[in-house]
Design an enzyme around this catalytic site. Structure first.
Site, PDB file in Angstrom:
ATOM      1  N   ARG A   1       0.823  -1.213   0.000  1.00 36.93           N
ATOM      2  CA  ARG A   1       0.000   0.000   0.000  1.00 36.93           C
ATOM      3  C   ARG A   1       0.863   1.272   0.000  1.00 36.93           C
ATOM      4  O   ARG A   1       0.548   2.256   0.683  1.00 36.93           O
ATOM      5  CB  ARG A   1      -0.978  -0.002   1.182  1.00 36.93           C
TER       6      ARG A   1
ATOM      7  N   SER B   1     -11.921  -1.766   2.363  1.00 40.23           N
ATOM      8  CA  SER B   1     -11.229  -2.228   3.570  1.00 40.23           C
ATOM      9  C   SER B   1     -10.683  -1.026   4.335  1.00 40.23           C
ATOM     10  O   SER B   1      -9.882  -0.258   3.816  1.00 40.23           O
ATOM     11  CB  SER B   1     -10.092  -3.170   3.168  1.00 40.23           C
TER      12      SER B   1
ATOM     13  N   GLU C   1      -6.266   2.068   6.123  1.00 41.59           N
ATOM     14  CA  GLU C   1      -5.932   1.962   4.700  1.00 41.59           C
ATOM     15  C   GLU C   1      -6.612   3.090   3.943  1.00 41.59           C
ATOM     16  O   GLU C   1      -6.070   3.614   2.971  1.00 41.59           O
ATOM     17  CB  GLU C   1      -6.371   0.604   4.151  1.00 41.59           C
TER      18      GLU C   1
END
Length: 304
Positions: free
Chosen positions: A177, A227, A297
């Site tokens: 990420r 998410s 996230e």
């Protein structure tokens, strides 16, 4: 309007009237359906407009934010200062051999469809990710054991000096990420992925399978940013949250999904503060129960 009225007039020289707005509610532009207004929102239709906008912002010290499809963003209730540059109109997709090249605003589902139509396999993992290719490169998006780092060949970006440069896969420094784009504040304008030849039927079967899995396990019927938390090393965020008894926990219109504890959703009428309060409570509770830090996230931006 706001303190950027004069700057709005400057930007107006580069944009048609329908491509520049003031005080645009961000709740209309992000999946979470929350968030206050952007002082100015522009939707460029070519690279020149993007470069000119960035140059002006930097020259006049006006903050800016790059928006793809708004699927991994939470905008606070106070909105966004300065300029939001939304890439949805820069969405051209072309294929050549085993490579698919897409402008930053192209949706991942459309890139996946283009790959399928050209019998190219390897991008099926992205078929259900509700983001754009630019955002996917920015954060090295992934799902179902696949990620952009597995398929990216190169990307064209605008650097901190408003110069366009081509970055190779290695130069993009894609990690979990993260990317050099994220670290240095570059702007992705185009990306090329390299795939493998495959059979249409088997590619389609995999896309259908992943789509069914996503629909059965994720709360797609509610607005969210996907998410909510990154995967902590050695754990699954959703299981930690569920084992903390937080499934269904709610504040105002925001709640931990009953279907998948890793998702914070907007049940209806949520404010950004509701969502942030749920996130904070989840982080605090998981830390107390398991001594594990949950990091978001979803990108949280804007004014309180």
């Amino acid at each position: 309007m706001n303190q950027y009225m004069e700057f709005y007039k400057l930007l107006g020289e580069f944009y048609n009237e329908e491509d520049i707005t003031v005080d645009s509610p961000m709740s209309e532009h992000i999946y979470f359906r929350v968030g206050g207004p952007a002082d100015i929102l522009v939707t460029p239709v070519n690279e020149e407009q993007v470069v000119n906008t960035l140059k002006l912002c930097r020259e006049y010290n006006v903050p800016y934010f790059i928006l793809g499809n708004g699927s991994n963003i939470l905008v606070k209730d106070g909105g966004i200062s300065g300029v939001v540059i939304k890439f949805n109109k820069l969405n051209k997709i072309t294929t050549e051999g085993n490579c698919v090249t897409a402008q930053s605003g192209a949706l991942l589902k459309d890139v996946s469809k283009a790959a399928l139509e050209n019998n190219l396999r390897g991008f099926e993992f992205a078929c259900g990710i509700p983001g754009s290719i630019g955002g996917a490169v920015f954060m090295n998006a992934g799902a179902y054991d696949g990620e952009m780092a597995h398929v990216i060949k190169s990307a064209r970006v605008i650097d901190e000096n408003c110069n366009i440069k081509n970055l190779t896969k290695e130069e993009l420094e894609l990690g979990y990420r993260s990317s050099i784009v994220m670290k240095k504040g570059y702007v992705v304008i185009e990306a090329t992925i390299e795939l493998e030849s495959g059979e249409y039927a088997s590619i389609k079967d995999k896309i259908d399978d992943l789509t069914n899995r996503r629909e059965s396990k994720q709360p797609l019927e509610y607005p969210s940013a996907g998410s909510t938390f990154k995967r902590p090393e050695g754990y699954f965020a959703g299981k930690l949250i569920q084992d903390s008894g937080l499934k269904g926990f709610s504040i105002g219109g925001a709640a931990v999904s009953e279907k998948h504890s890793g998702f914070v959703i907007n049940k209806g009428g949520a404010t950004a503060k509701d969502v942030l309060d749920v996130i904070a409570h989840v982080q605090k509770t998981v830390k107390e129960n398991f001594d594990v830090e949950l990091h978001t996230e979803v990108r949280i931006i804007g004014r309180d």
